[in-house]
Design an enzyme around this catalytic site. Structure first.
Site, PDB file in Angstrom:
ATOM      1  N   ASN A 194      15.974 -15.266  -6.309  1.00 56.83           N
ATOM      2  CA  ASN A 194      15.532 -15.783  -5.009  1.00 56.83           C
ATOM      3  C   ASN A 194      14.461 -14.858  -4.440  1.00 56.83           C
ATOM      4  OD1 ASN A 194      15.245 -16.541  -2.330  1.00 56.83           O
ATOM      5  ND2 ASN A 194      17.436 -16.806  -1.952  1.00 56.83           N
ATOM      6  N   CYS A 202      13.309 -17.898   3.985  1.00 55.23           N
ATOM      7  CA  CYS A 202      13.045 -18.655   2.750  1.00 55.23           C
ATOM      8  C   CYS A 202      12.266 -19.945   2.993  1.00 55.23           C
ATOM      9  CB  CYS A 202      14.344 -18.974   2.036  1.00 55.23           C
ATOM     10  SG  CYS A 202      15.236 -17.506   1.526  1.00 55.23           S
ATOM     11  N   HIS A 213      12.995 -24.526  -3.239  1.00 57.86           N
ATOM     12  CA  HIS A 213      13.209 -23.082  -3.094  1.00 57.86           C
ATOM     13  C   HIS A 213      14.275 -22.668  -4.106  1.00 57.86           C
ATOM     14  CE1 HIS A 213      14.186 -19.203  -1.638  1.00 57.86           C
ATOM     15  NE2 HIS A 213      15.315 -19.567  -1.056  1.00 57.86           N
TER      16      HIS A 213
HETATM   17  N1  ACO Z   1      29.985 -10.730  -9.154  1.00 52.59           N
HETATM   18  C1  ACO Z   1      31.285 -10.980  -9.300  1.00 52.59           C
HETATM   19  N2  ACO Z   1      32.046 -11.532  -8.331  1.00 52.59           N
HETATM   20  C2  ACO Z   1      31.439 -11.820  -7.176  1.00 52.59           C
HETATM   21  C3  ACO Z   1      30.063 -11.574  -6.953  1.00 52.59           C
HETATM   22  C4  ACO Z   1      29.334 -11.003  -8.015  1.00 52.59           C
HETATM   23  N3  ACO Z   1      28.020 -10.732  -7.910  1.00 52.59           N
HETATM   24  N4  ACO Z   1      29.751 -11.981  -5.710  1.00 52.59           N
HETATM   25  C5  ACO Z   1      30.864 -12.477  -5.147  1.00 52.59           C
HETATM   26  N5  ACO Z   1      31.888 -12.353  -6.027  1.00 52.59           N
HETATM   27  C6  ACO Z   1      33.273 -12.750  -5.833  1.00 52.59           C
HETATM   28  C7  ACO Z   1      33.719 -12.690  -4.405  1.00 52.59           C
HETATM   29  O1  ACO Z   1      34.085 -11.372  -4.034  1.00 52.59           O
HETATM   30  C8  ACO Z   1      34.887 -13.642  -4.388  1.00 52.59           C
HETATM   31  O2  ACO Z   1      36.005 -12.953  -4.916  1.00 52.59           O
HETATM   32  P1  ACO Z   1      37.478 -13.179  -4.318  1.00 52.59           P
HETATM   33  O3  ACO Z   1      37.777 -14.634  -4.587  1.00 52.59           O
HETATM   34  O4  ACO Z   1      38.322 -12.235  -5.115  1.00 52.59           O
HETATM   35  O5  ACO Z   1      37.386 -12.858  -2.866  1.00 52.59           O
HETATM   36  C9  ACO Z   1      34.484 -14.716  -5.404  1.00 52.59           C
HETATM   37  O6  ACO Z   1      33.444 -14.116  -6.205  1.00 52.59           O
HETATM   38  C10 ACO Z   1      33.983 -15.986  -4.776  1.00 52.59           C
HETATM   39  O7  ACO Z   1      33.024 -15.664  -3.753  1.00 52.59           O
HETATM   40  P2  ACO Z   1      32.138 -16.770  -3.050  1.00 52.59           P
HETATM   41  O8  ACO Z   1      31.197 -16.114  -2.104  1.00 52.59           O
HETATM   42  O9  ACO Z   1      33.036 -17.840  -2.498  1.00 52.59           O
HETATM   43  O10 ACO Z   1      31.351 -17.349  -4.323  1.00 52.59           O
HETATM   44  P3  ACO Z   1      30.407 -18.615  -4.442  1.00 52.59           P
HETATM   45  O11 ACO Z   1      30.843 -19.474  -5.538  1.00 52.59           O
HETATM   46  O12 ACO Z   1      30.164 -19.242  -3.098  1.00 52.59           O
HETATM   47  O13 ACO Z   1      29.021 -17.970  -4.925  1.00 52.59           O
HETATM   48  C11 ACO Z   1      26.877 -17.337  -3.975  1.00 52.59           C
HETATM   49  C12 ACO Z   1      28.379 -16.983  -4.144  1.00 52.59           C
HETATM   50  C13 ACO Z   1      26.241 -17.293  -5.339  1.00 52.59           C
HETATM   51  C14 ACO Z   1      26.264 -16.312  -3.043  1.00 52.59           C
HETATM   52  C15 ACO Z   1      26.722 -18.753  -3.393  1.00 52.59           C
HETATM   53  O14 ACO Z   1      27.588 -18.898  -2.289  1.00 52.59           O
HETATM   54  C16 ACO Z   1      25.322 -19.072  -2.941  1.00 52.59           C
HETATM   55  O15 ACO Z   1      24.397 -19.175  -3.717  1.00 52.59           O
HETATM   56  N6  ACO Z   1      25.116 -19.303  -1.617  1.00 52.59           N
HETATM   57  C17 ACO Z   1      23.869 -19.753  -1.064  1.00 52.59           C
HETATM   58  C18 ACO Z   1      22.835 -18.676  -0.980  1.00 52.59           C
HETATM   59  C19 ACO Z   1      21.576 -19.251  -0.373  1.00 52.59           C
HETATM   60  O16 ACO Z   1      21.153 -20.345  -0.675  1.00 52.59           O
HETATM   61  N7  ACO Z   1      20.984 -18.565   0.563  1.00 52.59           N
HETATM   62  C20 ACO Z   1      19.876 -19.157   1.307  1.00 52.59           C
HETATM   63  C21 ACO Z   1      18.612 -18.649   0.944  1.00 52.59           C
HETATM   64  S1  ACO Z   1      18.514 -16.923   1.096  1.00 52.59           S
HETATM   65  C22 ACO Z   1      17.481 -16.533   2.432  1.00 52.59           C
HETATM   66  O17 ACO Z   1      17.177 -17.309   3.259  1.00 52.59           O
HETATM   67  C23 ACO Z   1      17.046 -15.100   2.571  1.00 52.59           C
END
Ligand code: ACO
Length: 326
Positions: A283, A116, A253
């Protein structure tokens, strides 16, 4: 004051494939909901490339639009850098394929792999060529088909990504060596390979011979994002010799609305200055910054002379920021 050669962005273009995939479309086959995705990420939809499109096809469309905006022809291009993590082939570089498809003359063409952060890394490399007098017309392209790396059974990742391409033309301009100059004014690039496990693709030609699928510990990446990005932005602003609150437009980004709002808040950047496309594009990895730039240039928000701040973070982990006067 003496004259200084700067590298300036002289044209911007973006391209999105036709197919729109909504959150409800995804909820038909994976356990998620429109409400969850919007609330946690800000994403409402993403684009998906057609099965017969390759990432070079997206890159070529974006490049044509950037060249038209700069008033340059394919004959003038002497350097092509494609930032991508989803190349057409393991080799040759997608940049060489783009060169052939555009019909550019023999020149320099290669890819950059910083996931990214790839576009910010690529801009910095192009700056070396252009300000160093080794390129007069460079194409810097971010192009991705992230949907091809998805595990469609993993709701934690498959809802986050989309396909697209953005491109800029970079050309030499004369400046005075001050912050009033047009051009790329400052950079900060970072990588920390010890964080590989947080975000990677589990395939490659020299390991298992597979393309692989994207794997991410999203909440761990999130934890690092705001702090890391803020540090790099502060360093890039210091490199440029400007105060962060002087920027006209912040073009982050587009990974997650909560991350980019968190960074803006931490840095004291007014929300009204933040260009956000994550709702429509999701993304698109290395494509997301030039795509967002193309949107804000096309709708008249970004004007010549504006001070822009770009930042990204991605797999590696890699991250970085750039300050430029458009
Ligand atoms: N729909 C419903 N529930 C979901 C989903 C979904 N799509 N995805 C995860 N959950 C659930 C999980 O299973 C978990 O459930 P549990 O509590 O029963 O175990 C709950 O939601 C919380 O999961 P988290 O992963 O802690 O959720 P979070 O609030 O952190 O959000 C997310 C997840 C959106 C992925 C966030 O962490 C994020 O945006 N992270 C950064 C991503 C990023 O910036 N990446 C870098 C760039 S990408 C690259 O370089 C290629």
């Amino acid at each position: 004051m003496s004259s200084v050669r700067r590298s300036a962005v002289t044209g911007v273009g973006g391209y999105l494939p036709d197919e729109i995939v909504t959150n409800d479309d995804l909820a038909k086959f994976v356990d998620t909901s429109d409400e969850w995705i919007r609330e946690r990420t800000g994403i409402q939809m993403r684009r998906r490339a057609a099965p017969d499109q390759a990432v070079s096809d997206l890159a070529v469309e974006a490049a044509r639009r950037a060249l038209a905006a700069a008033g340059r022809s394919v004959d003038e291009v002497d350097l092509i850098i494609v930032a991508t993590t989803t190349p057409d082939l393991t080799f040759p570089a997608t940049a060489a394929i783009v060169q052939r498809k555009l019909g550019c003359p023999v020149g320099v063409a290669f890819d950059i792999q910083a996931v990214c952060s790839g576009f910010v890394y690529a801009l910095s490399v192009a700056d070396g060529f252009v300000a160093g007098g080794r390129s007069r017309c460079a194409l810097v392209i971010g192009a991705e088909m992230m949907t091809r790396l998805m595990d469609w059974t993993d709701r934690g990742t498959c809802v986050l990504f989309g396909d697209g391409a953005g491109a800029v033309v970079v050309e030499p301009v004369e400046g005075q060596g001050t912050t009033a100059d047009r051009g790329l004014l400052g950079f900060a690039l970072r990588a920390d390979g010890t964080k590989q496990d947080l975000l990677y693709v589990d395939g490659g030609p020299s390991t298992n011979g597979q393309v692989g699928k994207l794997r991410m510990q999203g909440n761990q990446v999130f934890r690092h994002a705001v702090v890391n990005i803020s540090e790099a932005v502060t360093a890039a602003a210091a490199d440029a010799g400007i105060e962060v609150d002087k920027v006209d437009w912040f073009i982050p980004h587009q990974a997650n609305l909560r991350i980019l709002e968190g960074v803006a808040k931490r840095l004291g950047i007014d929300e009204a200055k933040v260009v956000t496309t994550v709702a429509e594009h999701a993304n698109t990895s290395a494509a997301s910054i030039p795509l967002a730039m193309s949107v804000a240039v096309a709708d008249g928000r970004i004007k010549p002379g504006d001070l822009l701040l770009l930042e990204a973070m991605g797999g590696g982990l890699t991250w970085g920021a750039c300050v430029l006067r458009f």
